[in-house]
Design an enzyme around this catalytic site. Sequence first.
Site, PDB file in Angstrom:
ATOM      1  N   ASN A 164       0.839  -1.198   0.000  1.00 13.31           N
ATOM      2  CA  ASN A 164       0.000   0.000   0.000  1.00 13.31           C
ATOM      3  C   ASN A 164       0.871   1.245   0.000  1.00 13.31           C
ATOM      4  O   ASN A 164       1.994   1.244   0.513  1.00 13.31           O
ATOM      5  CB  ASN A 164      -0.945  -0.002   1.214  1.00 13.31           C
ATOM      6  N   ASN A 191       5.116   5.811   3.372  1.00 14.00           N
ATOM      7  CA  ASN A 191       4.313   6.411   2.320  1.00 14.00           C
ATOM      8  C   ASN A 191       4.121   7.915   2.426  1.00 14.00           C
ATOM      9  O   ASN A 191       3.413   8.506   1.622  1.00 14.00           O
ATOM     10  CB  ASN A 191       2.941   5.725   2.272  1.00 14.00           C
ATOM     11  N   THR A 192       4.716   8.535   3.440  1.00 15.15           N
ATOM     12  CA  THR A 192       4.769   9.990   3.538  1.00 15.15           C
ATOM     13  C   THR A 192       6.235  10.389   3.458  1.00 15.15           C
ATOM     14  O   THR A 192       7.042   9.958   4.288  1.00 15.15           O
ATOM     15  CB  THR A 192       4.137  10.488   4.853  1.00 15.15           C
ATOM     16  N   ASN A 243       6.234  -1.881  11.387  1.00 22.06           N
ATOM     17  CA  ASN A 243       5.404  -1.408  10.286  1.00 22.06           C
ATOM     18  C   ASN A 243       5.745  -2.195   9.023  1.00 22.06           C
ATOM     19  O   ASN A 243       6.449  -3.196   9.060  1.00 22.06           O
ATOM     20  CB  ASN A 243       5.625   0.098  10.092  1.00 22.06           C
ATOM     21  N   SER A 258       5.776   4.845   8.753  1.00 24.07           N
ATOM     22  CA  SER A 258       5.133   4.608   7.459  1.00 24.07           C
ATOM     23  C   SER A 258       6.068   5.049   6.344  1.00 24.07           C
ATOM     24  O   SER A 258       6.638   6.141   6.396  1.00 24.07           O
ATOM     25  CB  SER A 258       3.820   5.390   7.348  1.00 24.07           C
ATOM     26  N   PHE A 290      -1.532   8.166   4.489  1.00 23.19           N
ATOM     27  CA  PHE A 290      -2.318   8.742   5.593  1.00 23.19           C
ATOM     28  C   PHE A 290      -3.602   9.414   5.105  1.00 23.19           C
ATOM     29  O   PHE A 290      -3.935  10.532   5.520  1.00 23.19           O
ATOM     30  CB  PHE A 290      -1.479   9.751   6.397  1.00 23.19           C
ATOM     31  N   LYS A 296       5.717   3.021  17.123  1.00 21.39           N
ATOM     32  CA  LYS A 296       5.739   2.013  16.064  1.00 21.39           C
ATOM     33  C   LYS A 296       6.934   2.252  15.160  1.00 21.39           C
ATOM     34  O   LYS A 296       7.102   3.352  14.626  1.00 21.39           O
ATOM     35  CB  LYS A 296       4.442   2.047  15.245  1.00 21.39           C
TER      36      LYS A 296
END
Length: 352
Positions: A110, A174-175, A239, A172, A114, A210
């Site tokens: 994915n 993805n940012t 993660n 994460s 966010f 995390k």
Amino acid sequence: MNLLERAGLALLHRMDPETGHGLALKALQSGLAPSPGPITSDRLRCAVAGLDLANPLGLAAGFDKNAEALSALAQSGFGFVEVGAATPRPQPGNPRPRLFRLSEDRAAINRFGFNNDGMDAIAGRLMHRPADMVLGLNLGANKDSEDRAADFAKVVARCGAYLDFATVNVSSPNTEKLRDLQGKAALSALLAGVMEARAGLDRPIPVFLKIAPDLDAQGLEDVAEVARTSGVAGVIATNTTLSRDGLRSAQKGETGGLSGQPLFEKSTRVLARLSQLTEGSLPLIGVGGVGSAEQAYAKIRAGASAVQLYTALIYGGMSLVSEILTGLDALLARDGFANVAEAVGTGREEWL
């Protein structure tokens, strides 16, 4: 898994993954998924960072990003549920498509970024949460924020009154540049702000950190040191990963975070190493590739006081919760453990 759930999963897998996920949430809210209620036993009951859990299996963040299915999730069998991630302001996330099934690998990639309704809308739903569930919120930062570290504290201040715990998510992938906040100095400053916001709550709640599975040895040592000195209640390891080792599915080249079965060994090794570094001073929650009772048990024996899953539900459905917990209870009994706590860390050396 019964025939109805099997047919439902087959139908969802014929759809675009993100559309399928949305329908799965609606099905859950409509009572179409298994709802066994709290699953527990004397062996499964446990306590983590002051939280009394009916069992050690939790739902990881990302499944219910906007806290829309709380009543249904309270009856799904999990010992605890984590929703979010939530950011101060609503944001759409990255362009679609941004979720990919890797069925041959029992995995997913994915790159959501966010996407969520923002902390005010989410707080409005958390206000009406079921009282009989242990509920946490994953904290995020807005992509265009001028002070991402401050965003985490803002969400704690806004939503903390309705939570049992919160999770700082700086892992994460993805940012852009979010993982830079895992550096020692940046992470210390960020957590200081979060803990200050937490102290302002009428009922201070445990805060977890995390981490990513892609930290090098020094990075992991730094995280362990910061976690010990910052006042966080524990660490969630891990993660999603940027690694693509050993994948077979056609979608393996997509950018984003990889979750599911291919992550199991990597995340469990990080968990075991973190357990060694912290020497039992902090409770750890193991997540990454859990899809069976044996894998949940392996995480516990590697050092986790509790475990979480999410991606495995794509392939096993919600009935997987009961299957894992029934199997875990049997594994604990087989090995002579009276409870989960007795098993924590007993197999750590196998992963080091």
